[in-house]
Design an enzyme around this catalytic site. Sequence first.
Site, PDB file in Angstrom:
ATOM      1  N   SER A   1       0.873  -1.179   0.000  1.00  0.00           N
ATOM      2  CA  SER A   1       0.000   0.000   0.000  1.00  0.00           C
ATOM      3  C   SER A   1       0.907   1.225   0.000  1.00  0.00           C
ATOM      4  CB  SER A   1      -0.916   0.001   1.232  1.00  0.00           C
ATOM      5  OG  SER A   1      -0.159  -0.010   2.417  1.00  0.00           O
TER       6      SER A   1
ATOM      7  N   HIS B   1      -2.929  -6.230   3.172  1.00  0.00           N
ATOM      8  CA  HIS B   1      -2.018  -7.304   3.546  1.00  0.00           C
ATOM      9  C   HIS B   1      -2.725  -8.645   3.702  1.00  0.00           C
ATOM     10  CE1 HIS B   1       1.151  -4.327   5.350  1.00  0.00           C
ATOM     11  NE2 HIS B   1       1.017  -4.235   4.037  1.00  0.00           N
TER      12      HIS B   1
ATOM     13  N   GLN C   1      -5.402  -2.426   8.329  1.00  0.00           N
ATOM     14  CA  GLN C   1      -4.323  -3.188   7.706  1.00  0.00           C
ATOM     15  C   GLN C   1      -3.445  -3.900   8.723  1.00  0.00           C
ATOM     16  OE1 GLN C   1      -2.417  -1.872   3.900  1.00  0.00           O
ATOM     17  NE2 GLN C   1      -0.683  -1.445   5.234  1.00  0.00           N
ATOM     18  N   GLU C   2      -3.177  -3.251   9.854  1.00  0.00           N
ATOM     19  CA  GLU C   2      -2.300  -3.851  10.853  1.00  0.00           C
ATOM     20  C   GLU C   2      -2.847  -3.618  12.263  1.00  0.00           C
ATOM     21  OE1 GLU C   2       1.709  -2.423  10.479  1.00  0.00           O
ATOM     22  OE2 GLU C   2       1.668  -2.534   8.292  1.00  0.00           O
TER      23      GLU C   2
ATOM     24  N   GLU D   1       3.664  -9.742   6.308  1.00  0.00           N
ATOM     25  CA  GLU D   1       4.517  -9.230   7.377  1.00  0.00           C
ATOM     26  C   GLU D   1       4.566 -10.180   8.573  1.00  0.00           C
ATOM     27  OE1 GLU D   1       3.491  -5.185   8.234  1.00  0.00           O
ATOM     28  OE2 GLU D   1       3.918  -4.528   6.194  1.00  0.00           O
TER      29      GLU D   1
ATOM     30  N   ASP E   1      -2.400   0.324  12.255  1.00  0.00           N
ATOM     31  CA  ASP E   1      -2.129   0.999  10.980  1.00  0.00           C
ATOM     32  C   ASP E   1      -3.365   0.764  10.128  1.00  0.00           C
ATOM     33  OD1 ASP E   1      -1.386   1.968   8.541  1.00  0.00           O
ATOM     34  OD2 ASP E   1       0.265   0.572   8.215  1.00  0.00           O
TER      35      ASP E   1
ATOM     36  N   GLU F   1      -1.887   4.808  13.068  1.00  0.00           N
ATOM     37  CA  GLU F   1      -1.164   5.234  11.870  1.00  0.00           C
ATOM     38  C   GLU F   1      -2.123   5.337  10.691  1.00  0.00           C
ATOM     39  OE1 GLU F   1       1.996   3.160   8.782  1.00  0.00           O
ATOM     40  OE2 GLU F   1       2.125   2.665  10.918  1.00  0.00           O
TER      41      GLU F   1
ATOM     42  N   ASP G   1       1.923   8.369   7.662  1.00  0.00           N
ATOM     43  CA  ASP G   1       2.736   7.565   6.744  1.00  0.00           C
ATOM     44  C   ASP G   1       2.482   8.050   5.329  1.00  0.00           C
ATOM     45  OD1 ASP G   1       4.090   5.653   5.266  1.00  0.00           O
ATOM     46  OD2 ASP G   1       2.693   4.039   5.707  1.00  0.00           O
TER      47      ASP G   1
ATOM     48  N   LYS H   1      10.209   5.810   6.367  1.00  0.00           N
ATOM     49  CA  LYS H   1      10.526   4.739   5.412  1.00  0.00           C
ATOM     50  C   LYS H   1      11.546   5.294   4.422  1.00  0.00           C
ATOM     51  CE  LYS H   1       5.984   2.425   5.543  1.00  0.00           C
ATOM     52  NZ  LYS H   1       4.689   2.243   4.826  1.00  0.00           N
TER      53      LYS H   1
ATOM     54  N   HIS I   1       9.765  -0.713   8.272  1.00  0.00           N
ATOM     55  CA  HIS I   1      10.020  -1.617   7.154  1.00  0.00           C
ATOM     56  C   HIS I   1       8.978  -1.383   6.056  1.00  0.00           C
ATOM     57  CE1 HIS I   1       6.842  -4.726   8.695  1.00  0.00           C
ATOM     58  NE2 HIS I   1       6.456  -3.491   8.883  1.00  0.00           N
ATOM     59  N   ARG I   2       8.961  -2.274   5.043  1.00  0.00           N
ATOM     60  CA  ARG I   2       7.893  -2.349   4.062  1.00  0.00           C
ATOM     61  C   ARG I   2       7.386  -3.794   4.011  1.00  0.00           C
ATOM     62  NH1 ARG I   2       7.350   2.561   1.159  1.00  0.00           N
ATOM     63  NH2 ARG I   2       5.236   1.755   0.925  1.00  0.00           N
ATOM     64  N   SER I   3       6.232  -3.979   3.399  1.00  0.00           N
ATOM     65  CA  SER I   3       5.690  -5.343   3.330  1.00  0.00           C
ATOM     66  C   SER I   3       6.534  -6.234   2.431  1.00  0.00           C
ATOM     67  CB  SER I   3       4.237  -5.315   2.849  1.00  0.00           C
ATOM     68  OG  SER I   3       4.130  -4.603   1.636  1.00  0.00           O
TER      69      SER I   3
ATOM     70  N   LYS J   1       8.857  -0.304  13.464  1.00  0.00           N
ATOM     71  CA  LYS J   1       7.942  -1.302  12.902  1.00  0.00           C
ATOM     72  C   LYS J   1       8.746  -2.202  11.975  1.00  0.00           C
ATOM     73  CE  LYS J   1       4.028  -0.328  11.123  1.00  0.00           C
ATOM     74  NZ  LYS J   1       3.024   0.289  10.223  1.00  0.00           N
TER      75      LYS J   1
END
Length: 421
Positions: A42, A155, A163-164, A205, A242, A283, A309, A334, A362-364, A385
Amino acid sequence: MSEIISVIAREILDSRGNPTVEVEVTTAEGNIGRAAVPSGASTGAHEACELRDGDKNRYLGKGVFKAVDHVREKIAPEILGFQVTDQVYLDKVLREIDGTENKSNLGANAILGVSLAAAKAAALDVKLPLYRYVGGSQACRLPVPLMNVLNGGAHANNGLDVQEFMIVPTVNNSYAESLRAGAEIFHTLKKILAKKGLSTAVGDEGGFAPKLGSNQDAMDLLMNAIVDAGYDPGQNVFLALDVAATELFKDGKYEWQGSKIAPSELSGIYKSWTEKYPLISIEDGFSEDDWDSWVKATADMPSTQLVGDDLFVTNPKRLRMGLEKKAANALLVKVNQIGTLTETFEAVNLAQRHKYKTVMSHRSGETEDVTIADLAVALNCHQIKTGSLCRGERTAKYNQLLRIEEDLGGMGVYWDKAAFR
């Protein structure tokens, strides 16, 4: 002082099996700095450009030969002979070679690979760990991990909007003890899911992605796992989200559990959750250009960390807009959103000068490269993260922080609860 004598690049695979760029910078001292570039699922519209080939006959169009060629043919000839320790000048030249605002000429993935590899080579040349080389003597604080243990949104395909769903351990003023708590809660959550007959397969993730009835069901599951693992919600373990709300935003409304709701309704849901749960960080609770909602929520929920973000994309220009409007109170960091190490420093320093919390991320689509763990300590980021408590590309970062904590010894300080507002 040591010169750059070689710059090479190659196409490798990230944790999702997609191509990404890896760069090696070699110095006259014989040291080789290697860096691999992550990739997001994303992605915000304002991020720096990730250059892909678009050739459907290779990796379904996701190849990165163009970016690799740009490193070899356009960047390398220009920077051979540069002092490897002159990071600011190197990054300035990289931006000038590209010549665009969003790095769409060479690709941010090409530029970042060189920027990070040079820093790692320089650290080897001066015989310092990367966190110490970048951060100096002030680099001594360990970030609090925001651990993504339940997945939804982009994700997963389980019907959850958020998402998280993350756990945030602050245990015994120790990074190692907090990491242990996170792992214990993760495995306890797995047992709870299995007992309920829910899926324990993990997503990009490393978080579980069970089909649940509502977003709030996910929150309740986390609360149960924390208690069953022997920890105290709201005392030594907290919750974070997130939402990635840009993915939910359409025509001024947010798609939420099968309905379209107004931004004010979504803000009301968040506020009610902060009253019911030990939810301390949200987030991307609103879309990347829904500034009005960000400003209102920031004023209305001053004790909750609201992290930008997609809103800021680690870009000092976007962050300055947020500072002027008083939107959000924390910056997600990021490195591939902005494309060079120097610009990342600028964004983090700007945020911290204005009392915004900073969250290295990080990133996915990740790699085994652990650079962000070092950068989190080097830049005194309050939190980090890096995903769940499984999958090697995630645990690699957690393990690097264990090494850094050990290396710091008595000098090391865990941010603990001070990491939040």
